[in-house]
Design an enzyme around this catalytic site. Structure first.
Site, PDB file in Angstrom:
ATOM      1  N   ARG A  66     -37.592  52.951  48.506  1.00  0.00           N
ATOM      2  CA  ARG A  66     -39.018  53.135  48.759  1.00  0.00           C
ATOM      3  C   ARG A  66     -39.539  54.291  47.905  1.00  0.00           C
ATOM      4  O   ARG A  66     -39.672  55.416  48.375  1.00  0.00           O
ATOM      5  CB  ARG A  66     -39.264  53.408  50.240  1.00  0.00           C
ATOM      6  CG  ARG A  66     -38.858  52.257  51.153  1.00  0.00           C
ATOM      7  CD  ARG A  66     -39.059  52.622  52.613  1.00  0.00           C
ATOM      8  NE  ARG A  66     -38.697  51.510  53.489  1.00  0.00           N
ATOM      9  CZ  ARG A  66     -38.753  51.572  54.819  1.00  0.00           C
ATOM     10  NH1 ARG A  66     -39.136  52.700  55.420  1.00  0.00           N
ATOM     11  NH2 ARG A  66     -38.413  50.529  55.551  1.00  0.00           N
ATOM     12  N   ASP A  68     -41.828  56.904  46.110  1.00  0.00           N
ATOM     13  CA  ASP A  68     -43.040  57.555  46.584  1.00  0.00           C
ATOM     14  C   ASP A  68     -44.229  57.236  45.697  1.00  0.00           C
ATOM     15  O   ASP A  68     -44.099  56.677  44.609  1.00  0.00           O
ATOM     16  CB  ASP A  68     -42.836  59.078  46.622  1.00  0.00           C
ATOM     17  CG  ASP A  68     -41.861  59.508  47.707  1.00  0.00           C
ATOM     18  OD1 ASP A  68     -41.675  58.748  48.671  1.00  0.00           O
ATOM     19  OD2 ASP A  68     -41.295  60.611  47.581  1.00  0.00           O
ATOM     20  N   ARG A 214     -37.091  65.427  43.121  1.00  0.00           N
ATOM     21  CA  ARG A 214     -38.174  66.266  42.586  1.00  0.00           C
ATOM     22  C   ARG A 214     -38.014  67.731  42.970  1.00  0.00           C
ATOM     23  O   ARG A 214     -38.364  68.625  42.202  1.00  0.00           O
ATOM     24  CB  ARG A 214     -39.533  65.729  43.038  1.00  0.00           C
ATOM     25  CG  ARG A 214     -39.913  64.424  42.338  1.00  0.00           C
ATOM     26  CD  ARG A 214     -41.378  64.111  42.533  1.00  0.00           C
ATOM     27  NE  ARG A 214     -41.648  63.605  43.867  1.00  0.00           N
ATOM     28  CZ  ARG A 214     -42.806  63.732  44.498  1.00  0.00           C
ATOM     29  NH1 ARG A 214     -43.797  64.399  43.939  1.00  0.00           N
ATOM     30  NH2 ARG A 214     -42.978  63.220  45.688  1.00  0.00           N
TER      31      ARG A 214
END
Length: 285
Positions: A66, A68, A214
């Site tokens: 999934r 972002d 990230r």
């Protein structure tokens, strides 16, 4: 879950329900992530709409990850059930006709009826791309994070290697998120490589926490800029405290490069490799 198909006849003498897997590439800039949402456009619903336009089937597709909002993918894997009898190679070509230009189906194969793209995956590979240049690139700006100051990529690599193996990655996710679940993951590789002014941070793991890549890229960047000492990075990484690394780099620099399974899903002869500037390497799934 959405019911399969209003027009599908389930008689085995007429049609057979098949499960297909697709390798999908997309520019995630204008999408609010992979998963369908009630008030925003997603990769999932866009794929489902294209399948409906091609086959007349209303169905739900499943993704291996999934991603972002704003995150890209070169090797996302998606599966769905269909009564359509199109050959997989024809299915891929026809489906691309109905998809917008920022989403492309690179390959389609029939898979086992119980195949699950998320649960069957043994690892996922993500890449965060940094343009280390005083001048940004208009052509690449949607796929890279521009850092103007010089980066010490060798010490960044030293820091990255500290993250390999099984450990508690709670420091690299949101504080509340990290407190509510198992945050142990196995990172098989974490590397930093430079090609000219392009810096690639690559991670492969058996699973990832929300924003893990990230936040890891942001922490490694602090090390490369000299704002964080290697020993301090080690101590914070091993602290187990959720949310220690609070900086999160922009989504535009992140791409899901590949999803790995016990056996290859896609024939290389059927896979179309697409390159975006100098950012992404060819897929070898």
């Amino acid at each position: 879950m959405i019911s399969y198909i209003e027009s599908c006849t389930y008689s085995p003498e007429i049609q057979q329900l098949r499960r297909l897997a697709m390798m999908v590439e997309y520019d995630g800039a204008r999408y609010h992530g992979f998963q369908a949402q009630s008030n925003a456009i997603s990769i999932q619903e866009t794929l489902e709409e294209a399948i409906f336009n091609l086959t007349g089937e209303r169905l739900r597709v499943k993704g291996a990850g999934r991603t972002d909002s704003g995150v890209h993918a070169q090797g996302q894997v998606v599966s769905f059930d269909t009564c359509s009898m199109y050959d997989p190679s024809i299915f891929a070509q026809a489906l691309n006709h109905y998809l917008p230009g920022d989403i492309s189906v690179k390959s389609v194969e029939r898979v086992a009826q119980n195949f699950d793209p998320r649960r069957w995956a043994i690892s996922r590979e993500y890449r965060y791309t940094i343009l280390n240049s005083e001048v940004n690139s208009p052509l690449l700006r949607g796929f890279v994070y521009n850092v103007r100051r010089p980066l010490d990529t060798m010490i960044m690599l030293d820091a990255a290697r500290l993250l390999e193996g099984e450990m508690n990655f709670a420091p690299f996710t949101r504080a509340l998120y990290g407190e509510s679940m198992n945050t142990s993951r196995i990172v098989f590789t974490c590397s930093v490589n430079r090609t000219g002014n392009m810096v690639f941070i690559d991670m492969e793991a058996n699973g990832f926490l929300q924003q893990q890549v990230r936040r890891t890229a942001a922490a490694l960047l602090e090390v490369g800029l000299g704002h964080l000492e290697l020993n301090e990075f080690r101590t914070l990484s091993e602290s187990g405290k959720p949310g220690v690394f609070s900086n999160v780099l922009p989504a535009k620099g992140l791409s899901l490069m590949r999803v790995n399974y016990p056996m290859p899903l896609f024939s290389s002869k059927r896979t179309l490799n697409v390159r975006v500037g100098e950012v992404f390497e060819e897929s070898h799934i």
